[in-house]
Design an enzyme around this catalytic site. Sequence first.
Site, mmCIF file in Angstrom:
data_model
loop_
_atom_site.group_PDB
_atom_site.id
_atom_site.type_symbol
_atom_site.label_atom_id
_atom_site.label_comp_id
_atom_site.label_asym_id
_atom_site.label_seq_id
_atom_site.Cartn_x
_atom_site.Cartn_y
_atom_site.Cartn_z
ATOM 1 N N SER A 226 0.840 -1.190 0.000
ATOM 2 C CA SER A 226 0.000 0.000 0.000
ATOM 3 C C SER A 226 0.888 1.258 0.000
ATOM 4 O O SER A 226 1.731 1.405 -0.883
ATOM 5 C CB SER A 226 -0.964 -0.050 1.188
ATOM 6 N N ASP A 452 -8.665 -4.559 -6.020
ATOM 7 C CA ASP A 452 -8.216 -3.787 -4.854
ATOM 8 C C ASP A 452 -9.015 -2.497 -4.728
ATOM 9 O O ASP A 452 -9.037 -1.685 -5.653
ATOM 10 C CB ASP A 452 -6.729 -3.457 -4.994
ATOM 11 N N HIS A 482 -7.463 -5.821 -0.476
ATOM 12 C CA HIS A 482 -6.333 -4.900 -0.543
ATOM 13 C C HIS A 482 -5.042 -5.696 -0.502
ATOM 14 O O HIS A 482 -4.686 -6.293 0.517
ATOM 15 C CB HIS A 482 -6.419 -3.942 0.645
#
Length: 513
Positions: A226, A452, A482
């Site tokens: 991320s 995602d 995610h």
Amino acid sequence: MPNPSRPRAAALTTSAVLMAALLAGCGGSGHGDLTKQKLQWKDCPAPSEAEGGGPSPSPLPGGAKWQCATMLAPLDWAKPKGDTIGIALIRAKADGPAKDRIGSLVFNFGGPGGSGVTTLPAFGEDYAALRTRYDLVSFDPRGVGRSAPVLCESDSQLDTFFQQDATPENTAEQKQLIARTEKFNDACEQRSKKILPHVRTTDAARDMDLMRQVLGDAKLHYFGISYGTELGGVYAHLFPKHVGRAVFDAVVDPTQTPEQGALSQARGFQLALDNFAEDCTSKVEDCPLGDTADDVKNRIAKLLKDLEKKPIPGIYPRQLTQTAATNGIAQSLYSKDFWEYLTEGLEQAYDGDGRVLMLLSDSMNGRSENGEYSNITPANIAINCSDEKPRYTPAYIQSKLPDFRGASPVFGDYLAWGMAGCTDWAVPGAADHPDVHAPGSAPILVVGNTGDPATPYEGARAMVDALGKGVAVELTYKGQGHGAYDSKNKCVQKAVNDYLLTGRTPKPNTVCT
């Protein structure tokens, strides 16, 4: 998602410790050549309140213990021999033969604002294969957790902050939202004035290069997830010749402005909600939320509209507001494993019980059951606002609402108004978007997930292009949630493990399903 202009990871749970521990090292005098410092590894203490609280990390299978240390880094990288701060580190030493050890593998799990010191042990078993050749290492980036944390409002004030109406519908509500945001930002400046100018991603990247040297590695071997992909890209730009084997998973689009990033997230979360609704109504048994996917989404939209007018009981004494419900729904879309909780939470909310959705919202915001908050939200806002140059006015946001509503009827307004969080921030933003161009870097494996919600799939290709020709190798995972590696998909894990352990990259444009 209090300031969702950059993707953030799921929040952590929280508990308390002494403030002196939180500020370890902050404001100390210079210590000469910090690359020569020797880390004092010891058994890990219980996580601080700012880190999320809870017990000390449990030993790994086989009995190996987690060890913690504090690395001194310059408070201001422009004055490397000036005041220092402490950067909290955690590691599990490699368990394979010493002759096979490659070095340390440094993790950043995202946010910005997530504590690596608490997250790595929580997922430690998932990386067991990598521990055969690496010490697994993570850290609390500056401003986060135990590393000179950004602190703003009290726990009770944060309860109010997260209950506010985040989607104003008229001028009076807009003024109230902006006033509440300014109050929060003023508290950050008052309590954290010394650290606020020094929490940019470029500062954290320089900390990682110091970390590489202190850990004794010629190259930085890195696993970024991320926001950790943005941090890794900035590191590669600043230190391309120091990049070892690196993996970027759940990839931030480094070419987007905060507005473009927020709009992309609106599409991403709406896609994830669409997929959730389709999944629920396509099963053999009846979906308890509706007969069709459109039914499911229409009922959710109606619930949120009703909550704006009349909240329902949540976790006493708090009520489930529209804002908290939206936040809880978003949290449940970070992983397909959470979909069952979203179904349960919606069923209960339709019957007037908001507890499950509020628990999901609390998780996103870093609130523990005892009402204490980690510092993930203050850190998230401080890092984002220091990185991002644009400042958006209420009038500008108002003009963009049609675009956001077109991207997501459920999340559009929420993500659009989130852009107001930096408008009066005390520290000017650095740039429109990060520079990750890294000619001369070693290969970086970039993994994108087509489902995602927080870092939409298109960001992976944008990162590949931005890193520059010949740097990145792209891997696609056709999945939900995610990130890709922690989905337990064997194809993804084999490709990542093979690269980190042997140096062999997968064939370009490999697709895992």
